[in-house]
Design an enzyme around this catalytic site. Structure first.
Site: not given
Length: 188
Positions: A164-165, A82, A113
Site C-alpha cells: 500500500t506504499k 503467471n 472506492h
C-alpha cells in the site's frame, strides 16, 4: 504453459507458432491491444481493453492461463505474468517495466472506492492514481498491490504481501503491512 512453448523442438514449433499467431491476431482485432514479437499468451487468459484503456505488450512477454488483464496496462519487454494474476488499470493505468516477474495469484488494482459514511458503498466515487512496477522486479505469489504505488527497480516483494506504499529500489520486502526485510544488493 509458456515454458513449454519456448522449449518446443523446431518441428513442433511450426504448429505452435501458427496457433500463437492466431490467438494474438484475434486479440488485436477485437480489443485495443498491441502485442510485440515472440510473445506467448495463453488462450485461457482474459484480456480486455477498449479505446482509452489500451493494453500494450512488449516483446518476449509471457502471459499464462487464467490471467485477467483490463487496461490501461503497459507491459515492457521480457515480463512474465503467471497463472491466476489479476491486473486492472483503473483510469490511470498499470505500468510494468522490463524483465519483471509476477507470480501466480497476484492482484494489482489501480483504483479505489470512497468510504464516505453518508453514502452507500455502491454509490461511492472511484479514484485512480496508477501503479508503476520497476525493472527487474520479482513479485511473489498472492501479493496484493493497491492503487497509487511505485515499486522501485530490482525489488523483491515476498509471497502474500500487501503493498500500500512505495517500495524503494533494490529492497526485499514482505508482510502485511509490508516492511523492508533486506537489500538485494547484499545477496550473492
Amino acid at each position: 504453459m509458456p515454458w513449454l512453448y519456448y522449449s518446443l523442438k523446431p518441428k513442433h514449433l511450426i504448429w505452435a507458432k501458427a496457433w500463437q499467431d492466431e490467438i494474438q491476431s484475434t486479440l488485436q482485432e477485437l480489443e485495443t491491444v498491441k502485442i510485440g514479437s515472440n510473445c506467448f499468451i495463453s488462450p485461457n487468459a482474459n484480456i480486455f481493453a477498449e479505446p482509452g484503456r489500451d493494453i500494450i505488450i512488449g516483446d518476449n512477454v509471457t502471459i499464462a492461463s487464467d490471467v485477467f488483464l483490463h487496461g490501461p496496462i503497459t507491459i515492457a519487454d521480457g515480463v512474465s505474468i503467471n497463472a491466476g494474476v489479476s491486473i486492472d488499470g483503473g483510469v490511470k493505468g498499470v505500468s510494468i517495466s522490463s524483465h519483471s516477474r509476477i507470480a501466480s495469484g497476484t492482484k494489482i488494482y489501480a483504483f479505489n472506492h470512497g468510504m464516505n459514511p453518508n453514502r452507500n458503498i455502491k454509490d461511492q466515487p472511484v479514484t485512480s492514481h496508477g501503479i508503476e512496477i520497476g525493472e527487474d522486479v520479482w513479485i511473489g505469489a498472492n501479493v496484493c498491490i493497491a492503487d497509487n504505488v511505485k515499486i522501485g527497480n530490482h525489488s523483491v516483494i515476498g509471497m502474500g504481501s500487501v503493498v500500500t506504499k512505495n517500495i524503494m529500489e533494490w529492497t526485499i520486502c514482505a508482510g502485511n503491512p509490508i516492511k523492508v526485510i533486506g537489500n538485494r544488493k547484499e545477496k550473492k
